[in-house]
Design a protein around this motif. Structure first.
Motif, PDB file in Angstrom:
ATOM      1  N   LYS A 144       0.835  -1.206   0.000  1.00  0.00           N
ATOM      2  CA  LYS A 144       0.000   0.000   0.000  1.00  0.00           C
ATOM      3  C   LYS A 144       0.865   1.249   0.000  1.00  0.00           C
ATOM      4  CE  LYS A 144      -3.690   2.613   0.568  1.00  0.00           C
ATOM      5  NZ  LYS A 144      -3.046   3.944   0.639  1.00  0.00           N
ATOM      6  N   GLU A 145       0.848   1.953  -1.127  1.00  0.00           N
ATOM      7  CA  GLU A 145       1.560   3.218  -1.236  1.00  0.00           C
ATOM      8  C   GLU A 145       0.800   4.325  -0.527  1.00  0.00           C
ATOM      9  OE1 GLU A 145      -1.684   3.705  -4.023  1.00  0.00           O
ATOM     10  OE2 GLU A 145      -0.427   2.007  -3.430  1.00  0.00           O
ATOM     11  N   GLY A 146       1.461   5.471  -0.361  1.00  0.00           N
ATOM     12  CA  GLY A 146       0.804   6.638   0.208  1.00  0.00           C
ATOM     13  C   GLY A 146       0.178   7.495  -0.877  1.00  0.00           C
ATOM     14  N   PRO A 175       4.686  15.816  -6.202  1.00  0.00           N
ATOM     15  CA  PRO A 175       4.975  17.248  -6.022  1.00  0.00           C
ATOM     16  C   PRO A 175       5.383  17.619  -4.614  1.00  0.00           C
ATOM     17  CG  PRO A 175       2.592  16.898  -6.145  1.00  0.00           C
ATOM     18  CD  PRO A 175       3.241  15.578  -6.461  1.00  0.00           C
ATOM     19  N   LYS A 176       4.713  17.067  -3.614  1.00  0.00           N
ATOM     20  CA  LYS A 176       5.024  17.435  -2.235  1.00  0.00           C
ATOM     21  C   LYS A 176       6.390  16.897  -1.826  1.00  0.00           C
ATOM     22  CE  LYS A 176       2.857  17.426   2.371  1.00  0.00           C
ATOM     23  NZ  LYS A 176       1.755  16.837   3.180  1.00  0.00           N
ATOM     24  N   GLY A 177       6.737  15.697  -2.323  1.00  0.00           N
ATOM     25  CA  GLY A 177       8.070  15.152  -2.060  1.00  0.00           C
ATOM     26  C   GLY A 177       9.150  16.028  -2.652  1.00  0.00           C
ATOM     27  N   ALA A 178       8.925  16.495  -3.898  1.00  0.00           N
ATOM     28  CA  ALA A 178       9.899  17.382  -4.543  1.00  0.00           C
ATOM     29  C   ALA A 178       9.993  18.711  -3.817  1.00  0.00           C
ATOM     30  CB  ALA A 178       9.506  17.599  -6.000  1.00  0.00           C
ATOM     31  N   LEU A 179       8.853  19.242  -3.376  1.00  0.00           N
ATOM     32  CA  LEU A 179       8.838  20.525  -2.667  1.00  0.00           C
ATOM     33  C   LEU A 179       9.508  20.414  -1.300  1.00  0.00           C
ATOM     34  CD1 LEU A 179       5.249  21.539  -3.740  1.00  0.00           C
ATOM     35  CD2 LEU A 179       7.336  22.836  -4.281  1.00  0.00           C
ATOM     36  N   LEU A 180       9.400  19.250  -0.669  1.00  0.00           N
ATOM     37  CA  LEU A 180      10.126  19.013   0.581  1.00  0.00           C
ATOM     38  C   LEU A 180      11.625  19.121   0.327  1.00  0.00           C
ATOM     39  CD1 LEU A 180      10.748  17.989   3.443  1.00  0.00           C
ATOM     40  CD2 LEU A 180      10.298  15.660   2.618  1.00  0.00           C
ATOM     41  N   LEU A 181      12.106  18.494  -0.736  1.00  0.00           N
ATOM     42  CA  LEU A 181      13.543  18.541  -1.027  1.00  0.00           C
ATOM     43  C   LEU A 181      13.991  19.955  -1.389  1.00  0.00           C
ATOM     44  CD1 LEU A 181      13.834  15.214  -3.024  1.00  0.00           C
ATOM     45  CD2 LEU A 181      14.717  15.669  -0.736  1.00  0.00           C
ATOM     46  N   SER A 241      23.810  17.098   6.960  1.00  0.00           N
ATOM     47  CA  SER A 241      23.480  18.521   7.128  1.00  0.00           C
ATOM     48  C   SER A 241      23.970  19.058   8.464  1.00  0.00           C
ATOM     49  CB  SER A 241      21.973  18.732   7.018  1.00  0.00           C
ATOM     50  OG  SER A 241      21.300  18.143   8.124  1.00  0.00           O
ATOM     51  N   GLY A 242      24.152  18.141   9.441  1.00  0.00           N
ATOM     52  CA  GLY A 242      24.487  18.586  10.790  1.00  0.00           C
ATOM     53  C   GLY A 242      23.298  19.221  11.488  1.00  0.00           C
ATOM     54  N   MET A 243      22.092  18.923  11.007  1.00  0.00           N
ATOM     55  CA  MET A 243      20.869  19.505  11.556  1.00  0.00           C
ATOM     56  C   MET A 243      19.893  18.391  11.933  1.00  0.00           C
ATOM     57  SD  MET A 243      20.446  22.430   8.578  1.00  0.00           S
ATOM     58  CE  MET A 243      19.228  23.429   9.419  1.00  0.00           C
ATOM     59  N   GLU A 244      18.987  18.687  12.835  1.00  0.00           N
ATOM     60  CA  GLU A 244      17.957  17.726  13.210  1.00  0.00           C
ATOM     61  C   GLU A 244      16.733  17.978  12.330  1.00  0.00           C
ATOM     62  OE1 GLU A 244      15.889  14.982  13.937  1.00  0.00           O
ATOM     63  OE2 GLU A 244      17.674  14.856  15.206  1.00  0.00           O
ATOM     64  N   LEU A 245      16.642  17.180  11.262  1.00  0.00           N
ATOM     65  CA  LEU A 245      15.599  17.383  10.263  1.00  0.00           C
ATOM     66  C   LEU A 245      14.421  16.423  10.429  1.00  0.00           C
ATOM     67  CD1 LEU A 245      17.967  17.713   7.154  1.00  0.00           C
ATOM     68  CD2 LEU A 245      16.928  19.589   8.464  1.00  0.00           C
ATOM     69  N   THR A 246      14.508  15.521  11.406  1.00  0.00           N
ATOM     70  CA  THR A 246      13.472  14.502  11.570  1.00  0.00           C
ATOM     71  C   THR A 246      12.070  15.087  11.684  1.00  0.00           C
ATOM     72  OG1 THR A 246      15.075  13.026  12.628  1.00  0.00           O
ATOM     73  CG2 THR A 246      12.741  12.510  12.924  1.00  0.00           C
ATOM     74  N   PRO A 247      11.847  16.108  12.520  1.00  0.00           N
ATOM     75  CA  PRO A 247      10.491  16.674  12.606  1.00  0.00           C
ATOM     76  C   PRO A 247       9.998  17.241  11.276  1.00  0.00           C
ATOM     77  CG  PRO A 247      11.840  17.409  14.459  1.00  0.00           C
ATOM     78  CD  PRO A 247      12.767  16.770  13.476  1.00  0.00           C
ATOM     79  N   ILE A 248      10.904  17.740  10.469  1.00  0.00           N
ATOM     80  CA  ILE A 248      10.524  18.301   9.167  1.00  0.00           C
ATOM     81  C   ILE A 248      10.079  17.182   8.235  1.00  0.00           C
ATOM     82  CG2 ILE A 248      11.357  19.601   7.173  1.00  0.00           C
ATOM     83  CD1 ILE A 248      13.296  21.018   9.126  1.00  0.00           C
ATOM     84  N   PHE A 249      10.872  16.107   8.135  1.00  0.00           N
ATOM     85  CA  PHE A 249      10.467  14.952   7.340  1.00  0.00           C
ATOM     86  C   PHE A 249       9.112  14.428   7.814  1.00  0.00           C
ATOM     87  CE2 PHE A 249      15.003  14.617   6.136  1.00  0.00           C
ATOM     88  CZ  PHE A 249      14.885  14.270   4.796  1.00  0.00           C
ATOM     89  N   ASN A 250       8.940  14.326   9.116  1.00  0.00           N
ATOM     90  CA  ASN A 250       7.689  13.798   9.661  1.00  0.00           C
ATOM     91  C   ASN A 250       6.495  14.651   9.263  1.00  0.00           C
ATOM     92  OD1 ASN A 250       8.920  11.616  10.865  1.00  0.00           O
ATOM     93  ND2 ASN A 250       9.002  12.524  12.907  1.00  0.00           N
ATOM     94  N   GLN A 251       6.616  15.955   9.401  1.00  0.00           N
ATOM     95  CA  GLN A 251       5.482  16.828   9.114  1.00  0.00           C
ATOM     96  C   GLN A 251       5.061  16.748   7.652  1.00  0.00           C
ATOM     97  OE1 GLN A 251       3.614  18.618  11.342  1.00  0.00           O
ATOM     98  NE2 GLN A 251       2.255  18.943   9.589  1.00  0.00           N
ATOM     99  N   TYR A 252       6.012  16.740   6.752  1.00  0.00           N
ATOM    100  CA  TYR A 252       5.675  16.730   5.332  1.00  0.00           C
ATOM    101  C   TYR A 252       5.220  15.358   4.837  1.00  0.00           C
ATOM    102  CZ  TYR A 252       7.481  21.456   4.570  1.00  0.00           C
ATOM    103  OH  TYR A 252       7.668  22.827   4.600  1.00  0.00           O
ATOM    104  N   LEU A 253       5.727  14.297   5.441  1.00  0.00           N
ATOM    105  CA  LEU A 253       5.477  12.959   4.917  1.00  0.00           C
ATOM    106  C   LEU A 253       4.416  12.170   5.673  1.00  0.00           C
ATOM    107  CD1 LEU A 253       9.175  11.885   4.225  1.00  0.00           C
ATOM    108  CD2 LEU A 253       7.529  12.843   2.598  1.00  0.00           C
ATOM    109  N   ARG A 254       4.238  12.480   6.950  1.00  0.00           N
ATOM    110  CA  ARG A 254       3.315  11.682   7.774  1.00  0.00           C
ATOM    111  C   ARG A 254       1.982  12.378   8.014  1.00  0.00           C
ATOM    112  NH1 ARG A 254       6.082   7.322   9.695  1.00  0.00           N
ATOM    113  NH2 ARG A 254       8.361   7.490   9.818  1.00  0.00           N
ATOM    114  N   TYR A 255       1.859  13.612   7.606  1.00  0.00           N
ATOM    115  CA  TYR A 255       0.620  14.369   7.777  1.00  0.00           C
ATOM    116  C   TYR A 255       0.232  15.019   6.460  1.00  0.00           C
ATOM    117  CZ  TYR A 255       2.121  13.997  12.676  1.00  0.00           C
ATOM    118  OH  TYR A 255       2.551  13.537  13.897  1.00  0.00           O
TER     119      TYR A 255
END
Length: 542
Positions: A401-403, A409-415, A457-471
Motif C-alpha cells: 500500500k503506497e501513500g 509534487p510534495k516530495g519534490a517541494l520538501l527537497l 546537514s548537521g541539523m535535526e531534520l526529523t520533525p521536518i520529514f515527519n510533518q511533510y510525509l506523515r501528515y
C-alpha cells in the motif's frame, strides 16, 4: 488519452501515472499481506538471478514459458513463496530434475522442498507457467499487458506493472525488498517480423523455425522486478554514444526521423544528472528509450517512452508556469528514476516517496541545469498547485500500500525546502551527490534517508520529514503583534517542531528560526504585513 484535457484531469492523472499503484484503501485483505508482507517463506531466501524464457502469442494474447530462479538460502527452510497471479496457470516447478509439490493461495505459490535447505547453500528451480495475463484497461494508470497495433497495423505489445505486481505476468519473488544480485536474462519469442526489446544488452536473436523469433537480452545489474519488461513491435534501432555511454532508441518505424531529433535532449540531461547525482548507475547495461503504447515507465535501462515526441506532459505543463513546456517530461522524469527508484530502491512500497519525490525533484534540477535557478524555482513553485493534501505520503507497510500521489509534487517541494534550509548550495549539491553514491544499487528505508540527511546537514531534520510525509498539512507560519513588535511560530501536527525559514523584511532577507513557541522577530518590525516569506524556497502556509 486525449491530447487536450482539463487541468483537474491532468493533475489527477499525473499523480497516478508513473506508479500505476493499487487503488487506495484503508482495509486490507489476506491477499494484500501475501503480496506486501515479509514472512519466513520470503525472507528465508535471497534471489541471485532470474532467467526468463517465454513465448508471446499476440493473437491469443497469451504467454507460455518458464523462469529459472536461482537463490541462496538465508535461514533454514523447506518452503518458499514465489508469486504468480491467480489467473495464470502453474504448469510445474522443477528442482534437481524432479517436480516439487506446491500450494496456491491467491497470488502466492508456496513451494515445498523434499528436505530442509541449509543457510549459505545455493539452489535453482524452474517454474513453468502459461495463460493469458491481465490486460491493462488504461496503462499505465493500471497494471498489466497492453496489446495494441501501430499505424501500419502491426502488433505493438508492452507491459506496465509497478505496484500492481510483476507476478501479473511471470513467476517472481514479487517484493521490492529483494532484487536478483547477479542480474537477469529475458528471452522472448514473438512472431517473425516483430522484435522484442527488454532490459540490458542485446545478446542476439534466433529463428525458432516455427514462425517465431526469440530475442535475448541480459541485465548485469540488480533490478527491481517491476522494472523487468518486454516491448514488442516493428522497431527501428537508433544507436548513439555520449561521452562513452551507449544511448539506444527503439522507435516505431514511422517515427524514426522525429525520434532522432527529439531524443537529442538525452545528452544534456545525462550531463546534468551525472554532475548532480553521479555516474549513470547502469552503464554496463546501457541506456535505452523504447517507444511504448502507453505514456511512460522507468523500466531500468529500457525506459518506456510514450509522450508522442511532445514537450511537457502530452503537450501540457504540469507546473502551470510555462517552464514545463521547455522539456519532454517523460524523457526527463522517467530517466531520473534510473538514479531514484531503480538504483536507490525503497524496501516497501509504503516508502515510494523515495522514488517519486526525488525523481520529481530531478525535473527541477534539470531545469536549473538548462535554464537557470530562477526558472527552476518558478517550476518548483508551480508544482504546489498539484498537491491534493488527501492523505499522508507514507503509506501502510507490509500490505503493498503506497501513500498519497502527493509523493510526487510534495516530495519534490520538501527537497527544495531542505535545500533552502541548508542555505549553502555547495553543501546541498555535495549532499545530494553523496546520497546517490552512498545508496547506489541498494534497497533502503525511510529512516535511512532521514538519518543520512540529518548526519550530512548537521541539523535535526526529523520533525521536518515527519510533518511533510506523515501528515497532510504543511507547516503554517503564524504571526501576531505583541508588546515587543511581531511574534511568530510554527503550527504543526508534529510536536517539538523547529525549522528555519527565510523571509523578506523591508527589502532584506532575514532568517527566522521558528519553533512551536512564540518568538519575537525584532523590535523594529511593527506589523506582520512587513514580513513576506520567500514562498519559492519554502513550501509552507502563512
Amino acid at each position: 488519452m486525449k491530447k487536450v484535457v482539463s487541468t483537474l484531469l491532468l493533475v489527477s492523472s499525473f499523480q497516478l501515472v508513473f506508479a500505476q499503484l493499487t487503488v487506495a484503501k484503508e482495509t486490507f485483505t489476506r491477499r494484500d499481506s501475501l503480496q506486501g508482507g515479509l514472512r519466513p517463506e520470503r525472507t528465508s531466501f535471497d534471489v541471485q538471478r532470474y532467467d526468463l524464457n517465454i513465448m508471446i502469442n499476440p493473437e491469443e494474447k497469451s504467454i507460455v514459458g518458464y523462469n529459472d530462479i536461482a537463490f541462496k538460502v538465508v535461514t533454514p527452510t523447506a518452503k518458499i513463496q514465489v508469486d504468480l497471479f491467480e489467473n495464470l496457470q502453474v504448469d510445474s516447478i522443477v528442482y534437481n530434475h524432479k517436480k516439487l509439490a506446491f500450494q496456491r493461495e491467491y497470488l502466492a505459490t508456496f513451494i515445498a522442498f523434499p528436505e530442509k535447505l541449509n543457510p549459505g547453500t545455493e539452489h535453482s528451480i524452474r517454474f513453468y507457467y502459461s495463460g493469458k495475463p491481465v490486460i491493462a484497461k488504461k496503462a499505465p494508470w493500471d497494471g498489466g499487458f497492453v496489446f495494441s497495433k501501430d499505424t501500419a497495423g502491426k502488433h505493438w505489445i508492452a507491459v506496465a506493472c509497478q505496484g500492481f505486481g510483476a507476478s501479473s505476468w511471470f513467476p517472481v519473488k514479487d517484493t521490492q525488498s529483494d532484487e536478483p544480485d547477479f542480474g537477469t536474462s529475458v528471452r522472448v519469442a514473438v512472431p517473425n517480423g516483430l522484435m522484442n526489446v527488454s532490459n540490458g544488452r542485446f545478446l542476439g536473436s534466433k529463428d525458432l523455425n516455427n514462425g517465431y523469433t526469440r530475442w535475448d537480452w541480459e541485465v548485469k545489474n540488480p533490478i527491481n522486478t517491476y522494472d523487468i519488461t518486454i516491448n514488442v513491435a516493428d522497431y527501428v534501432h537508433i544507436h548513439d554514444n555520449h561521452k562513452g555511454l551507449d544511448l539506444d532508441y527503439y522507435v516505431l518505424r514511422a517515427n524514426e526521423e522525429k525520434a532522432r531529433k527529439h531524443f537529442e535532449e538525452v545528452k544534456p540531461m545525462m550531463d546534468c544528472f551525472q554532475s548532480k547525482f553521479g555516474t549513470y548507475p547502469f552503464a554496463e547495461d546501457g541506456y535505452k528509450l523504447v517507444e511504448t503504447p502507453y505514456l511512460g515507465m522507468e523500466h531500468q535501462s529500457a525506459v518506456a517512452y510514450g509522450n508522442r515526441y511532445l514537450k511537457g506532459y502530452l503537450g501540457n505543463d504540469l507546473s502551470h508556469t510555462g517552464v514545463g513546456l521547455l522539456f519532454d517530461f517523460i524523457t526527463i522524469h522517467e530517466s531520473g528514476h534510473e538514479w531514484f527508484g531503480n538504483s536507490i530502491t525503497s524496501k516497501d512500497i509504503a516508502d515510494m516517496w523515495i522514488h517519486e519525490g526525488f525523481t520529481q525533484y530531478s525535473e527541477i534540477v534539470f531545469v536549473e541545469c538548462q535554464f537557470g535557478y530562477e526558472k527552476a524555482m518558478q517550476y518548483a513553485n508551480g508544482l504546489q498547485q498539484n498537491v491534493r493534501g488527501d492523505s499522508p505520503i507514507i503509506g501502510h507497510y507490509g500490505v503493498n500500500k503506497e501513500g498519497s500521489g502527493d509523493m510526487y509534487p510534495k516530495g519534490a517541494l520538501l527537497l527544495n525546502t531542505l535545500r533552502h534550509i541548508v542555505a549553502d548550495d555547495a553543501k546541498w549539491w555535495s549532499m545530494l551527490l553523496k546520497y546517490s553514491e552512498t545508496f547506489k544499487k541498494q534497497i533502503i528505508t525511510h529512516q535511512d534517508v532521514v538519518d543520512f540527511f540529518n548526519k550530512e546537514s548537521g541539523m535535526e531534520l526529523t520533525p521536518i520529514f515527519n510533518q511533510y510525509l506523515r501528515y497532510t498539512e504543511i507547516p503554517k507560519l503564524e504571526f501576531r503583534k505583541d508588546k515587543k513588535g511581531v511574534a511568530y511560530r510554527w503550527v504543526t501536527n508534529e510536536k517539538n517542531f523547529s525549522m528555519p525559514v527565510d523571509v523578506m523584511i523591508k527589502g532584506k532577507k532575514v532568517r527566522l528560526n521558528g519553533t512551536n513557541d512564540w518568538k519575537t522577530v525584532n523590535s523594529k518590525v511593527k506589523s506582520p504585513q512587513e514580513i513576506q516569506p520567500i514562498k519559492e524556497h519554502f513550501y509552507i502556509r502563512y
